[in-house]
Design an enzyme around this catalytic site. Structure first.
Site, PDB file in Angstrom:
ATOM      1  N   LYS A 116     -34.720 -34.061  77.291  1.00  0.00           N
ATOM      2  CA  LYS A 116     -34.972 -33.896  75.880  1.00  0.00           C
ATOM      3  C   LYS A 116     -36.188 -33.869  75.238  1.00  0.00           C
ATOM      4  O   LYS A 116     -36.679 -33.073  74.464  1.00  0.00           O
ATOM      5  CB  LYS A 116     -33.761 -34.508  75.034  1.00  0.00           C
ATOM      6  CG  LYS A 116     -32.304 -34.826  75.603  1.00  0.00           C
ATOM      7  CD  LYS A 116     -31.840 -33.268  75.651  1.00  0.00           C
ATOM      8  CE  LYS A 116     -30.371 -33.282  75.899  1.00  0.00           C
ATOM      9  NZ  LYS A 116     -30.038 -33.797  77.310  1.00  0.00           N
ATOM     10  N   LYS A 158     -33.114 -41.793  70.862  1.00  0.00           N
ATOM     11  CA  LYS A 158     -32.152 -40.948  71.968  1.00  0.00           C
ATOM     12  C   LYS A 158     -32.902 -41.039  73.440  1.00  0.00           C
ATOM     13  O   LYS A 158     -34.130 -41.279  73.400  1.00  0.00           O
ATOM     14  CB  LYS A 158     -32.454 -39.328  71.426  1.00  0.00           C
ATOM     15  CG  LYS A 158     -31.367 -39.040  70.396  1.00  0.00           C
ATOM     16  CD  LYS A 158     -31.515 -37.382  70.171  1.00  0.00           C
ATOM     17  CE  LYS A 158     -30.584 -37.043  68.875  1.00  0.00           C
ATOM     18  NZ  LYS A 158     -30.516 -35.608  68.906  1.00  0.00           N
ATOM     19  N   GLU A 200     -36.033 -39.019  66.779  1.00  0.00           N
ATOM     20  CA  GLU A 200     -35.976 -37.801  65.714  1.00  0.00           C
ATOM     21  C   GLU A 200     -35.395 -38.397  64.412  1.00  0.00           C
ATOM     22  O   GLU A 200     -34.553 -39.199  64.234  1.00  0.00           O
ATOM     23  CB  GLU A 200     -34.939 -36.764  66.346  1.00  0.00           C
ATOM     24  CG  GLU A 200     -35.258 -35.964  67.634  1.00  0.00           C
ATOM     25  CD  GLU A 200     -34.251 -34.996  67.825  1.00  0.00           C
ATOM     26  OE1 GLU A 200     -34.809 -34.158  68.729  1.00  0.00           O
ATOM     27  OE2 GLU A 200     -33.012 -35.203  67.449  1.00  0.00           O
ATOM     28  N   ILE A 203     -31.260 -35.470  60.152  1.00  0.00           N
ATOM     29  CA  ILE A 203     -31.095 -34.729  59.038  1.00  0.00           C
ATOM     30  C   ILE A 203     -29.786 -34.829  58.399  1.00  0.00           C
ATOM     31  O   ILE A 203     -28.773 -34.500  59.093  1.00  0.00           O
ATOM     32  CB  ILE A 203     -31.161 -33.212  59.634  1.00  0.00           C
ATOM     33  CG1 ILE A 203     -32.760 -33.069  60.307  1.00  0.00           C
ATOM     34  CG2 ILE A 203     -31.135 -31.984  58.283  1.00  0.00           C
ATOM     35  CD1 ILE A 203     -32.991 -31.547  60.839  1.00  0.00           C
ATOM     36  N   LYS A 237     -17.324 -33.403  70.314  1.00  0.00           N
ATOM     37  CA  LYS A 237     -16.847 -32.421  69.515  1.00  0.00           C
ATOM     38  C   LYS A 237     -15.258 -32.626  69.680  1.00  0.00           C
ATOM     39  O   LYS A 237     -14.637 -32.711  70.568  1.00  0.00           O
ATOM     40  CB  LYS A 237     -17.216 -31.133  70.124  1.00  0.00           C
ATOM     41  CG  LYS A 237     -18.824 -30.799  70.163  1.00  0.00           C
ATOM     42  CD  LYS A 237     -19.419 -29.850  70.990  1.00  0.00           C
ATOM     43  CE  LYS A 237     -20.901 -29.830  70.890  1.00  0.00           C
ATOM     44  NZ  LYS A 237     -21.483 -28.960  71.868  1.00  0.00           N
ATOM     45  N   GLU A 288     -31.215 -29.274  71.349  1.00  0.00           N
ATOM     46  CA  GLU A 288     -31.472 -29.452  73.017  1.00  0.00           C
ATOM     47  C   GLU A 288     -30.554 -28.183  73.466  1.00  0.00           C
ATOM     48  O   GLU A 288     -30.035 -27.322  72.995  1.00  0.00           O
ATOM     49  CB  GLU A 288     -30.721 -30.598  73.411  1.00  0.00           C
ATOM     50  CG  GLU A 288     -29.105 -30.592  73.052  1.00  0.00           C
ATOM     51  CD  GLU A 288     -28.172 -31.685  73.719  1.00  0.00           C
ATOM     52  OE1 GLU A 288     -28.914 -32.830  73.632  1.00  0.00           O
ATOM     53  OE2 GLU A 288     -26.978 -31.738  73.723  1.00  0.00           O
ATOM     54  N   ASN A 290     -28.178 -26.765  76.790  1.00  0.00           N
ATOM     55  CA  ASN A 290     -27.172 -27.434  77.839  1.00  0.00           C
ATOM     56  C   ASN A 290     -27.324 -26.185  78.792  1.00  0.00           C
ATOM     57  O   ASN A 290     -26.824 -25.140  78.503  1.00  0.00           O
ATOM     58  CB  ASN A 290     -25.780 -27.200  77.166  1.00  0.00           C
ATOM     59  CG  ASN A 290     -25.415 -28.534  76.328  1.00  0.00           C
ATOM     60  OD1 ASN A 290     -25.621 -29.540  76.660  1.00  0.00           O
ATOM     61  ND2 ASN A 290     -25.298 -28.204  74.875  1.00  0.00           N
ATOM     62  N   ARG A 292     -25.716 -24.937  81.286  1.00  0.00           N
ATOM     63  CA  ARG A 292     -24.431 -24.967  81.980  1.00  0.00           C
ATOM     64  C   ARG A 292     -23.294 -24.365  81.341  1.00  0.00           C
ATOM     65  O   ARG A 292     -23.679 -24.002  79.921  1.00  0.00           O
ATOM     66  CB  ARG A 292     -23.854 -26.361  82.408  1.00  0.00           C
ATOM     67  CG  ARG A 292     -23.788 -27.345  81.341  1.00  0.00           C
ATOM     68  CD  ARG A 292     -23.161 -28.529  81.214  1.00  0.00           C
ATOM     69  NE  ARG A 292     -23.571 -29.473  80.148  1.00  0.00           N
ATOM     70  CZ  ARG A 292     -22.750 -29.525  79.007  1.00  0.00           C
ATOM     71  NH1 ARG A 292     -21.753 -28.449  78.786  1.00  0.00           N
ATOM     72  NH2 ARG A 292     -22.983 -30.376  78.119  1.00  0.00           N
ATOM     73  N   ARG A 338      -9.638 -29.607  70.751  1.00  0.00           N
ATOM     74  CA  ARG A 338      -9.383 -30.271  72.037  1.00  0.00           C
ATOM     75  C   ARG A 338      -8.171 -31.102  71.939  1.00  0.00           C
ATOM     76  O   ARG A 338      -8.165 -32.305  71.210  1.00  0.00           O
ATOM     77  CB  ARG A 338     -10.677 -30.799  72.333  1.00  0.00           C
ATOM     78  CG  ARG A 338     -12.033 -30.110  72.397  1.00  0.00           C
ATOM     79  CD  ARG A 338     -13.126 -30.804  72.930  1.00  0.00           C
ATOM     80  NE  ARG A 338     -14.421 -30.145  73.032  1.00  0.00           N
ATOM     81  CZ  ARG A 338     -15.478 -30.385  73.274  1.00  0.00           C
ATOM     82  NH1 ARG A 338     -15.618 -31.511  74.129  1.00  0.00           N
ATOM     83  NH2 ARG A 338     -16.532 -29.530  73.278  1.00  0.00           N
TER      84      ARG A 338
END
Length: 455
Positions: A116, A158, A200, A203, A237, A288, A290, A292, A338
């Site tokens: 990252k 992070k 970071e 925000i 998520k 970031e 991903n 994939r 989900r």
């Protein structure tokens, strides 16, 4: 096109890939652990090979066993799905050395964007806005303190190699920094074997917006619109939707163009996602990438009617993108919930076990269910506890929500505890219905008010 591919994964994503292959006339090889001996993905594939014991490090993360399975079955390519080895550059390199196509970006790109802190530097070079933070890695707590004072609290420490919410700590005040930094560093070392850290600025009250991308081997890159993934618990998520109600058409165009520029700057190939944070002033910042396919890819598939898995296979086989940016259209509104084997009343504790009875929602226009579960299926304690992804599409957001409420109301799961009722209650919250939420809403507002139902 490949004649046979091996799926180096399990659960609903393995089933999803097998179904796409079957529609394309491609034979499939499933790999499974001893805990997944009766799993749906190994039953649906043309061939199935046991690759080790239940523990993921001995099976789904065992590169030698997976590659051996590919060799003995004459598989020409390996699809890693998401999680496990999907963003492992060593595995991608090993596939290449064995003359087996890795269905994803090359190892160099995985390394570039997987770290990252390095990804931040590359995006700055590509003129992509990034979240204010460290330039490179933070080596110790003294350096962390100086930077946090300069950025202003709250901040987030992070792991550079992080993902899935691991190796991350929110720091609200200076006296919390040393403990948070050390704990995140230790967690990162245990989870990823890498304890490099960066920082970071947080925000506050931001939206988490991600852009789906496809890139081929000829320099063509397109985006498939955005997904709003702001409803999260512990950086995981819970509900995703497309399009986002938080941005207008001008912002949407700029966001897509920025994501494409970011992907082109690193020569990205195959499916990937750029994740942004959108602040209250309408400005967005790279978070970031991903490298994939993602869990929530069906949201974009329903919104655009583009099969991302099939596009992955076509790209990996060397074909040029058949879709142009002008061909991409987001229609209506799509939502995904989900459904996990977890107990929301007890801090979402895992609920492994055997599903005694299962009735999934079915019927009606604009409904999709991605699942590997069936009555009698086991949910082992060793892996992700996902039962299903329920996806609905309506002419507008109101209809998409109504369809999801109807779908969840039809679902019956006996034998284990799930987050079904929690999702139903969240969908009925007026603030969600009005689109008035951000990344802090679920954790800091809804869950503090929510009262679990008595089952």
């Amino acid at each position: 096109m490949f004649k046979k591919i091996l799926i180096a994964n399990r659960g609903e994503i393995a089933v999803r890939i097998i179904r796409a292959c079957r529609e394309m006339g491609i034979q499939t090889v499933a790999v499974y652990s001893e805990a997944d001996r009766d799993a749906l993905h190994m039953q649906l594939a043309d061939e199935a090979i046991c690759i080790g014991p239940a523990k993921a490090t001995d099976s789904y993360l065992n590169m030698q066993s997976i590659l051996s399975a590919a060799v003995v079955t004459n598989a020409q390519a390996i699809h890693p799905g998401f999680g496990f080895l999907s963003e492992n550059s060593t595995f991608a390199t090993m596939c290449k050395e064995m003359n087996v196509t890795f269905i994803g970006p090359d190892a160099v790109t995985i390394d570039q964007m997987g770290n990252k802190a390095n990804a931040r530097a590359l995006m700055i070079e590509a003129n992509v806005p990034v979240i204010p933070g460290s330039e490179g890695f933070i080596t110790d707590t003294n350096e962390a303190k100086q930077l946090a004072d300069r950025l202003g609290y709250p901040v987030m420490v992070k792991a550079a190699a992080g993902g899935g919410g691991k190796g991350m700590r929110k720091v609200l005040r200076s006296e919390e920094l040393v403990t948070a930094f050390n704990n995140a560093k230790n967690e990162a070392k245990a989870a990823f074997g890498d304890n490099q850290m960066y920082m970071e600025k947080i925000i506050e009250h931001a939206r988490h917006i991600e852009v789906q991308l496809l890139g081929d081997h000829y320099g063509n890159v397109i985006h498939l619109g955005e997904r709003d993934c702001s409803l999260q618990r512990n950086n995981q998520k819970v509900i995703e939707e497309s399009p986002s109600v938080a941005i207008n058409e001008e912002q949407r165009k700029k966001l897509g163009e920025t994501a494409v520029r970011a992907a082109k700057s690193v020569g990205y190939k195959n499916a990937g996602t750029i994740e942004f944070l959108l602040d209250q002033n309408g400005e967005f910042y790279f978070m970031e990438m991903n490298t994939r396919i993602q869990v929530e890819h069906p949201v974009t598939e329903m919104a655009t009617e583009i099969d991302i898995v099939k596009e992955q296979l076509l790209i990996a086989s060397g074909e040029e993108l058949s879709i142009k940016q002008s061909d991409v259209r987001l229609t209506g509104h799509t939502i995904e919930c989900r459904i996990n084997a977890e107990n929301p009343a007890f801090n979402f504790a895992p609920s492994p076990g055997t599903i005694q009875y299962l009735m999934m929602p079915s019927g009606g226009n604009g409904l999709r269910v991605d699942s590997a579960m069936f009555a009698g299926a086991d949910i082992p304690p060793y892996y992700d506890a996902m039962i299903a992804k329920i996806i609905t599409k309506g002419a507008d957001r109101t209809e998409a929500i109504a369809k999801m409420q109807r779908a969840l109301g039809e679902m019956v799961i006996d034998g284990i505890i799930s987050n079904q009722f929690f999702q139903e209650d969240l969908l009925m919250d007026k603030r969600f219905v009005n689109g008035e939420y951000d990344t802090s809403f679920l954790q800091d507002v809804f869950l503090k008010e929510w009262e679990p139902r008595v089952e």
